[in-house]
Scaffold this active site. Structure first.
Site, mmCIF file in Angstrom:
data_model
loop_
_atom_site.group_PDB
_atom_site.id
_atom_site.type_symbol
_atom_site.label_atom_id
_atom_site.label_comp_id
_atom_site.label_asym_id
_atom_site.label_seq_id
_atom_site.Cartn_x
_atom_site.Cartn_y
_atom_site.Cartn_z
ATOM 1 N N GLU A 78 0.872 -1.422 0.229
ATOM 2 C CA GLU A 78 0.032 0.023 -0.054
ATOM 3 C C GLU A 78 0.944 1.084 -0.157
ATOM 4 O O GLU A 78 1.722 1.355 0.905
ATOM 5 C CB GLU A 78 -0.675 -0.026 1.125
ATOM 6 C CG GLU A 78 -1.785 1.258 1.201
ATOM 7 C CD GLU A 78 -2.518 1.593 2.444
ATOM 8 O OE1 GLU A 78 -2.433 0.728 3.370
ATOM 9 O OE2 GLU A 78 -3.325 2.626 2.597
ATOM 10 N N ASP A 92 -1.600 12.110 -2.423
ATOM 11 C CA ASP A 92 -1.645 13.759 -2.672
ATOM 12 C C ASP A 92 -1.967 13.999 -4.205
ATOM 13 O O ASP A 92 -0.948 13.281 -4.941
ATOM 14 C CB ASP A 92 -0.373 14.400 -2.061
ATOM 15 C CG ASP A 92 -0.331 14.074 -0.754
ATOM 16 O OD1 ASP A 92 -1.279 14.303 -0.081
ATOM 17 O OD2 ASP A 92 0.947 14.024 -0.190
ATOM 18 N N ASP A 106 5.082 4.868 3.469
ATOM 19 C CA ASP A 106 4.710 6.290 3.777
ATOM 20 C C ASP A 106 5.861 6.977 4.188
ATOM 21 O O ASP A 106 6.819 6.302 5.015
ATOM 22 C CB ASP A 106 3.552 6.420 4.413
ATOM 23 C CG ASP A 106 2.851 7.819 4.273
ATOM 24 O OD1 ASP A 106 1.840 7.960 3.992
ATOM 25 O OD2 ASP A 106 3.409 8.875 4.601
ATOM 26 N N ASP A 119 -10.540 10.457 -4.069
ATOM 27 C CA ASP A 119 -11.348 11.485 -4.136
ATOM 28 C C ASP A 119 -11.311 12.405 -5.167
ATOM 29 O O ASP A 119 -12.268 13.081 -5.681
ATOM 30 C CB ASP A 119 -11.384 12.180 -2.822
ATOM 31 C CG ASP A 119 -9.995 13.104 -2.609
ATOM 32 O OD1 ASP A 119 -9.023 12.343 -2.629
ATOM 33 O OD2 ASP A 119 -10.083 14.282 -2.651
HETATM 34 C C1 LIG Z 1 -3.554 12.329 1.475
HETATM 35 S S1 LIG Z 1 -2.452 11.350 2.481
HETATM 36 C C2 LIG Z 1 -3.471 9.808 2.360
HETATM 37 C C3 LIG Z 1 -3.070 8.903 3.635
HETATM 38 C C4 LIG Z 1 -4.027 7.455 3.407
HETATM 39 N N1 LIG Z 1 -3.715 6.857 2.291
HETATM 40 C C5 LIG Z 1 -5.197 7.921 3.889
HETATM 41 O O1 LIG Z 1 -6.037 7.738 2.756
HETATM 42 O O2 LIG Z 1 -5.735 8.163 4.864
HETATM 43 C C6 LIG Z 1 -0.991 11.071 1.486
HETATM 44 C C7 LIG Z 1 -0.160 10.378 1.990
HETATM 45 O O3 LIG Z 1 1.100 10.187 1.239
HETATM 46 C C8 LIG Z 1 2.223 10.324 2.017
HETATM 47 N N2 LIG Z 1 3.030 10.627 0.769
HETATM 48 C C9 LIG Z 1 3.083 11.575 -0.139
HETATM 49 N N3 LIG Z 1 4.134 11.762 -1.007
HETATM 50 C C10 LIG Z 1 5.000 10.483 -0.628
HETATM 51 C C11 LIG Z 1 6.179 10.151 -1.063
HETATM 52 N N4 LIG Z 1 6.796 10.423 -2.260
HETATM 53 N N5 LIG Z 1 6.677 9.068 -0.372
HETATM 54 C C12 LIG Z 1 6.207 8.315 0.778
HETATM 55 N N6 LIG Z 1 5.127 8.691 1.119
HETATM 56 C C13 LIG Z 1 4.263 9.936 0.635
HETATM 57 C C14 LIG Z 1 2.003 11.317 2.912
HETATM 58 O O4 LIG Z 1 3.008 11.304 4.042
HETATM 59 C C15 LIG Z 1 0.692 11.010 3.404
HETATM 60 O O5 LIG Z 1 0.608 10.176 4.319
#
Ligand SMILES: C[S@@+](CC[C@H](N)C(=O)[O-])C[C@H]1O[C@@H](n2cnc3c(N)ncnc32)[C@H](O)[C@@H]1O
Length: 199
Positions: free
Chosen positions: A28, A102, A53, A138
């Site tokens: 994931e 993101d 993450d 979303d």
């Molecule tokens: C909007 S959050 C979604 C978290 C989770 N999947 C949820 O739906 O609750 C996006 C996640 O992507 C992680 N993230 C963004 N870019 C990343 C990268 N290049 N490598 C690792 N994690 C990343 C951020 O730390 C964050 O926890």
């Protein structure tokens, strides 16, 4: 079974040296608090799951739940997704989930979208033949962008819906809800889902 920050020794041997079995391996990406990782691990005890993450405080939540509940087919890896190829060998992974990443809507940040070309190239290397990628988001723009990439590259699209919970696909697996997903659903946001493979 939980491991933070020390993934490299397991390159090409997650099964034999970390999980101590040869069960299928599912990742994931952008897992946040790891709801998909933990819930899938409970649903599928015969598969191994790793949540990835770069935010340690977020994956700590999933790791704590897995530890407390004695779920031993789960690991978490705190790395930049950009470095995936340093941690997973060719064909080592059976399936990838990308949950509410993101969206990076600015054109200048296209490279950072987790379904941009450079990430797709990495997924293709680490996935077994026929291995599937699942994107739940979303963000309508990121979903449309991903569907366009799938078409442009001639990939196999297995499922596509712009409104998962009003579609025929809302089964037990796809109804697992992440922290971010719950927030979007509170605002009645439609949830997009696409599943594809490279061959
Ligand atoms: C909007 S959050 C979604 C978290 C989770 N999947 C949820 O739906 O609750 C996006 C996640 O992507 C992680 N993230 C963004 N870019 C990343 C990268 N290049 N490598 C690792 N994690 C990343 C951020 O730390 C964050 O926890």
């Amino acid at each position: 079974m939980v491991q933070l920050d020390q993934g490299k020794p397991f390159l090409r041997k997650w099964g034999s040296s970390f999980f101590n079995n040869n069960n299928p391996l599912v990742l994931e990406l952008a897992c946040g608090k790891g709801e998909y990782t933990v819930n899938l691990a409970q649903l599928f005890p015969d598969k191994n799951f790793i949540g990835i993450d770069y935010k340690g405080n977020r994956i700590w939540r999933g790791a704590k739940t897995a530890t407390e509940e004695g779920i031993n087919n789960v690991g978490f890896l705190r790395i930049q997704i950009e470095t995936l190829l340093e941690y997973f060998g060719p064909g080592e992974v059976d399936e990838i989930w990308i949950t509410f990443p993101d969206p990076q809507p600015q054109i200048s940040r296209e490279k950072k979208r987790l379904t941009s070309q450079r990430f797709l190239d990495m997924y293709k290397v680490i996935l077994k033949p026929g291995g599937k990628v699942n994107l739940k988001t979303d963000n309508d723009g990121l979903h449309a962008y991903t569907v366009e990439k799938i078409t442009e590259l001639g990939l196999n699209k297995h499922i596509q819906t712009e409104d998962l919970y009003h579609s025929e696909y809302a089964n037990e697996v796809l109804s697992i809800k992440t922290y971010y997903e719950r927030k979007y659903l509170q605002h009645n946001k439609n949830i997009n889902y696409v599943q594809f493979s490279f061959d």
